[in-house]
Design a protein around this motif. Structure first.
Motif, mmCIF file in Angstrom:
data_model
loop_
_atom_site.group_PDB
_atom_site.id
_atom_site.type_symbol
_atom_site.label_atom_id
_atom_site.label_comp_id
_atom_site.label_asym_id
_atom_site.label_seq_id
_atom_site.Cartn_x
_atom_site.Cartn_y
_atom_site.Cartn_z
ATOM 1 N N ALA A 102 38.210 65.085 45.913
ATOM 2 C CA ALA A 102 39.313 64.028 45.367
ATOM 3 C C ALA A 102 38.097 62.422 45.834
ATOM 4 O O ALA A 102 38.668 61.607 45.968
ATOM 5 N N ALA A 103 37.477 63.809 46.850
ATOM 6 C CA ALA A 103 36.327 62.174 47.472
ATOM 7 C C ALA A 103 35.733 61.552 46.500
ATOM 8 O O ALA A 103 35.052 59.676 46.792
ATOM 9 N N VAL A 104 35.270 61.959 45.163
ATOM 10 C CA VAL A 104 34.558 61.233 44.043
ATOM 11 C C VAL A 104 35.377 61.195 43.417
ATOM 12 O O VAL A 104 36.622 61.412 42.707
ATOM 13 N N ALA A 105 34.814 59.696 42.402
ATOM 14 C CA ALA A 105 35.547 58.689 42.057
ATOM 15 C C ALA A 105 34.629 58.228 40.457
ATOM 16 O O ALA A 105 34.026 57.968 40.808
ATOM 17 N N GLU A 106 35.208 57.836 39.751
ATOM 18 C CA GLU A 106 34.445 57.516 38.511
ATOM 19 C C GLU A 106 34.798 55.754 38.094
ATOM 20 O O GLU A 106 36.018 55.739 38.644
ATOM 21 N N PHE A 107 33.729 54.968 37.849
ATOM 22 C CA PHE A 107 34.517 53.728 37.789
ATOM 23 C C PHE A 107 33.722 53.277 35.931
ATOM 24 O O PHE A 107 32.837 53.084 35.637
ATOM 25 N N PRO A 108 34.455 53.114 35.031
ATOM 26 C CA PRO A 108 34.066 53.682 33.573
ATOM 27 C C PRO A 108 34.278 51.651 33.342
ATOM 28 O O PRO A 108 35.412 51.203 33.520
ATOM 29 N N TYR A 109 33.654 50.880 32.367
ATOM 30 C CA TYR A 109 33.979 49.891 32.829
ATOM 31 C C TYR A 109 33.109 49.304 30.978
ATOM 32 O O TYR A 109 32.633 50.127 30.528
ATOM 33 N N ASP A 110 33.404 47.671 29.960
ATOM 34 C CA ASP A 110 32.949 47.840 29.238
ATOM 35 C C ASP A 110 31.823 47.118 29.168
ATOM 36 O O ASP A 110 31.506 45.995 29.546
ATOM 37 N N TRP A 111 30.980 48.276 29.019
ATOM 38 C CA TRP A 111 29.440 47.531 29.288
ATOM 39 C C TRP A 111 29.204 46.264 28.767
ATOM 40 O O TRP A 111 28.299 46.140 28.530
ATOM 41 N N ARG A 112 29.930 45.951 27.301
ATOM 42 C CA ARG A 112 29.673 44.947 27.104
ATOM 43 C C ARG A 112 29.288 43.844 26.911
ATOM 44 O O ARG A 112 28.777 43.409 25.962
ATOM 45 N N LEU A 113 30.579 43.497 28.091
ATOM 46 C CA LEU A 113 30.658 42.159 28.726
ATOM 47 C C LEU A 113 29.483 41.942 29.911
ATOM 48 O O LEU A 113 29.052 42.723 30.408
ATOM 49 N N GLY A 114 29.608 40.551 29.867
ATOM 50 C CA GLY A 114 29.065 40.651 31.666
ATOM 51 C C GLY A 114 29.252 40.965 31.979
ATOM 52 O O GLY A 114 30.545 41.551 32.957
ATOM 53 N N ILE A 115 28.274 41.339 33.372
ATOM 54 C CA ILE A 115 28.720 41.785 34.370
ATOM 55 C C ILE A 115 29.899 41.066 35.586
ATOM 56 O O ILE A 115 29.941 41.492 36.573
ATOM 57 N N ASP A 116 29.931 39.594 35.353
ATOM 58 C CA ASP A 116 31.068 39.539 36.000
ATOM 59 C C ASP A 116 32.694 39.617 35.427
ATOM 60 O O ASP A 116 33.058 39.212 36.389
ATOM 61 N N VAL A 117 32.893 40.406 34.394
ATOM 62 C CA VAL A 117 33.557 40.745 33.907
ATOM 63 C C VAL A 117 33.764 41.886 34.900
ATOM 64 O O VAL A 117 35.258 42.622 35.326
ATOM 65 N N SER A 118 32.856 43.346 34.877
ATOM 66 C CA SER A 118 33.703 44.524 35.650
ATOM 67 C C SER A 118 32.749 44.015 37.961
ATOM 68 O O SER A 118 33.744 44.784 37.895
ATOM 69 N N ALA A 119 32.916 43.053 37.391
ATOM 70 C CA ALA A 119 32.401 43.177 38.848
ATOM 71 C C ALA A 119 33.798 42.901 40.224
ATOM 72 O O ALA A 119 34.117 44.066 40.739
ATOM 73 N N PRO A 120 34.215 42.398 39.417
ATOM 74 C CA PRO A 120 36.166 42.000 40.501
ATOM 75 C C PRO A 120 36.627 43.706 39.949
ATOM 76 O O PRO A 120 37.350 43.685 41.119
ATOM 77 N N ARG A 121 36.688 44.368 38.686
ATOM 78 C CA ARG A 121 37.191 45.422 38.621
ATOM 79 C C ARG A 121 36.852 46.370 39.895
ATOM 80 O O ARG A 121 37.573 47.210 40.206
ATOM 81 N N LEU A 122 35.307 46.358 39.496
ATOM 82 C CA LEU A 122 35.116 47.147 40.784
ATOM 83 C C LEU A 122 35.593 47.307 41.797
ATOM 84 O O LEU A 122 35.362 48.618 42.368
ATOM 85 N N ALA A 123 35.360 46.063 42.931
ATOM 86 C CA ALA A 123 35.480 45.983 44.056
ATOM 87 C C ALA A 123 36.992 46.200 44.127
ATOM 88 O O ALA A 123 37.509 47.347 44.955
ATOM 89 N N SER A 124 37.638 45.914 42.804
ATOM 90 C CA SER A 124 39.472 46.633 42.892
ATOM 91 C C SER A 124 39.189 47.829 42.815
ATOM 92 O O SER A 124 40.571 48.581 43.751
ATOM 93 N N ALA A 125 38.903 48.903 42.268
ATOM 94 C CA ALA A 125 38.443 49.552 42.108
ATOM 95 C C ALA A 125 38.422 49.982 43.691
ATOM 96 O O ALA A 125 38.298 51.494 43.891
ATOM 97 N N GLY A 126 37.038 50.158 43.975
ATOM 98 C CA GLY A 126 36.685 50.713 44.973
ATOM 99 C C GLY A 126 37.358 50.635 46.442
ATOM 100 O O GLY A 126 37.279 51.745 47.466
ATOM 101 N N PHE A 127 38.142 49.420 46.262
ATOM 102 C CA PHE A 127 38.974 49.388 47.917
ATOM 103 C C PHE A 127 40.009 51.060 47.588
ATOM 104 O O PHE A 127 40.852 51.052 49.050
ATOM 105 N N ALA A 128 40.922 50.628 46.645
ATOM 106 C CA ALA A 128 41.411 51.708 46.275
ATOM 107 C C ALA A 128 41.388 53.198 46.428
ATOM 108 O O ALA A 128 42.443 53.876 47.151
ATOM 109 N N HIS A 129 40.137 52.973 46.193
ATOM 110 C CA HIS A 129 39.663 54.365 46.075
ATOM 111 C C HIS A 129 39.763 54.555 47.547
ATOM 112 O O HIS A 129 39.571 55.995 47.998
ATOM 113 N N LEU A 130 38.938 54.143 48.307
ATOM 114 C CA LEU A 130 38.430 54.153 49.743
ATOM 115 C C LEU A 130 39.595 54.499 50.355
ATOM 116 O O LEU A 130 39.957 55.457 51.556
ATOM 117 N N GLU A 131 40.913 53.273 50.103
ATOM 118 C CA GLU A 131 41.998 54.185 50.796
ATOM 119 C C GLU A 131 42.541 55.646 50.464
ATOM 120 O O GLU A 131 43.595 55.885 51.021
#
Length: 448
Positions: A102-131
């Motif tokens: 459970a320490a390991v998780a994956e973060f899929p994202y829509d690679w067609r879109l700009g990195i500014d679209v995926s970055a805030p989603r990654l931040a949210s996923a990172g905080f949630a996974h860490l908690e």
């Protein structure tokens, strides 16, 4: 009786972020649009049926049409940008070395879109996974949860999404380290090649379809080269929006992607509040510069005549931030995260160890085609080999798994050419084995 000692384990929360093309995408009806089985993926390119992947005006305005569901479970392919392999082996090895899977998780994202679209989603996923993981560490007494932080392992474009999330969405506060595999920090000339692929040659359906798709995707503009790569007859300058418009690219998308890259702060050796470890592909023939004239582009495997090589997509000097040390691996871009050397590198960094190249024979480079016609005599030129007795080339038909061996002939100057003809239509994995390193490999599409 002596007890068997346990191996060191990874206590941090780990999030794996894939690269371009590395996430499965599904539509509103839950149909797989990207991440298809090899036979279906090949049919899509050969039939030119890729328009459902094009980014629409509504998506550019913020609507969501396709949903990223998981990391790739099967090889994917786009002409010019070539293939990308599944992340299954990397995820399995990380789970095996973590204090619990459970320490390991994956973060899929829509690679067609700009990195500014995926970055805030990654931040949210990172905080949630860490908690979540800190809670499990405390409840199961696996260690001190206060010692647990977040580590991100990112392939290719995933490293840019991670940097954006760290710089502008607060993720740096909880990061211990980031490990990147082939991330194009300064872009890739290959992205320009994608934007001009198949132009003026309507019978070449796969490259033309790749160009039509790439032209609409903000995420692929985020891969454009940001170093001085335009050869103006003995001097180098940066690629600008006017150059791209002359090549029929979307000027608005080009300008927006330049702004996104500027915000990453990569022009200077600005220190990061976390450790960064970069693995770069090396020794492979790689487009490094471009000559422009009257709307035409000529791509060169060198910078002012000096061949620095790379991973066949990203030139070596563009795959690490300024001032950072990099670990070089002789491999193509798409398979980087799958190789045993890269997986060992990642685990070593997560355990706080140093990494060194494996012992064995010297590294080889391989010029592997990406698209071919049925019955065409195919060639793979291998460099760095003493003779064809020291290297072998095979291809595997991804539809049936049947292998095929290629015949070799010494050209001299450390070059060996391997030939094959009559490969069936579909996707094939070509592997160049030389001993000491994992096979250099890539995906080839055969079809009309």
């Amino acid at each position: 009786m002596a007890t068997r000692s346990s191996r060191p384990t990874i206590l941090d929360a780990v999030l794996v972020v894939p690269g371009t093309m590395g996430s499965e995408l599904r539509d509103a009806e839950d149909r797989v649009v990207w991440g298809l089985a090899p036979s279906l993926a090949a049919q899509r390119w050969l039939g030119g049926r890729t328009t459902e992947l094009h980014v629409t005006e509504e998506e550019r305005a913020g609507s969501t049409r396709l949903r990223p569901t998981r990391l790739l479970r099967a090889p994917a392919f786009m002409p010019v940008l070539r293939g990308v392999e599944p992340y299954t082996d990397l995820l399995r090895q990380l789970c095996g070395r973590a204090a619990a899977p459970a320490a390991v998780a994956e973060f899929p994202y829509d690679w067609r879109l700009g990195i500014d679209v995926s970055a805030p989603r990654l931040a949210s996923a990172g905080f949630a996974h860490l908690e979540r993981w800190r809670t499990q560490v405390r409840d199961e007494r696996l260690g001190d949860p206060d010692d647990v932080r977040l580590t991100i392992v990112a392939h290719s474009m995933g490293g840019l999404v991670t940097l954006q999330a760290a710089r502008h969405h607060g993720l740096a506060e909880v990061l211990r380290q980031v490990v990147t595999l082939g991330t194009p920090y300064f872009g890739a000339v290959k992205a320009v090649q994608t934007l001009v692929a198949g132009r003026g040659a309507p019978l070449l359906i796969p490259p033309a379809a790749a160009r039509a798709l790439a032209r609409t995707c903000p995420g692929l503009y985020d891969l454009l080269p940001r170093y001085r790569c335009v050869d103006d007859g003995g001097t180098l300058r940066s690629l600008d929006t006017a150059d791209l418009v002359a090549l029929d690219a979307d000027g608005e998308l080009a300008t927006e992607s330049q702004s996104r890259w500027d915000r990453l702060g990569l022009r200077s050796e600005q220190p990061l509040p976390y450790e960064l470890h970069a693995l770069v592909g090396a020794e492979q023939p790689t487009a490094q510069s471009v000559r422009l004239a009257s709307g035409d582009a000529t791509f060169l495997p060198s910078l002012l005549g000096v061949d620095h090589r790379g991973d066949a997509t990203v030139y070596r000097g563009a795959a690490a931030p300024l001032g950072s040390a990099a670990f070089a691996l002789p491999q193509h871009h798409g398979p980087l995260a799958k190789t045993s050397e890269a997986r060992t590198f990642v685990v070593d960094k997560l355990l706080g160890r140093s990494s060194a190249p494996p012992l064995g024979t010297g590294a080889v480079g391989a010029d592997i085609p990406d698209v071919a016609a049925p019955g065409e005599v195919l060639e793979v030129v291998v460099t760095g080999a003493e003779g064809f007795g020291d290297v072998a080339v095979t291809s595997t038909y991804l539809e049936s798994g049947g292998p095929a061996r290629w015949a070799g002939h010494v050209l001299g100057d450390g070059r060996v050419v391997f030939r094959h003809e009559g490969l069936p239509p579909g996707l094939h994995r070509v592997e160049v084995r030389s001993g000491g390193w994992s096979p250099v490999s890539d995906v080839l599409l055969v079809g009309a």
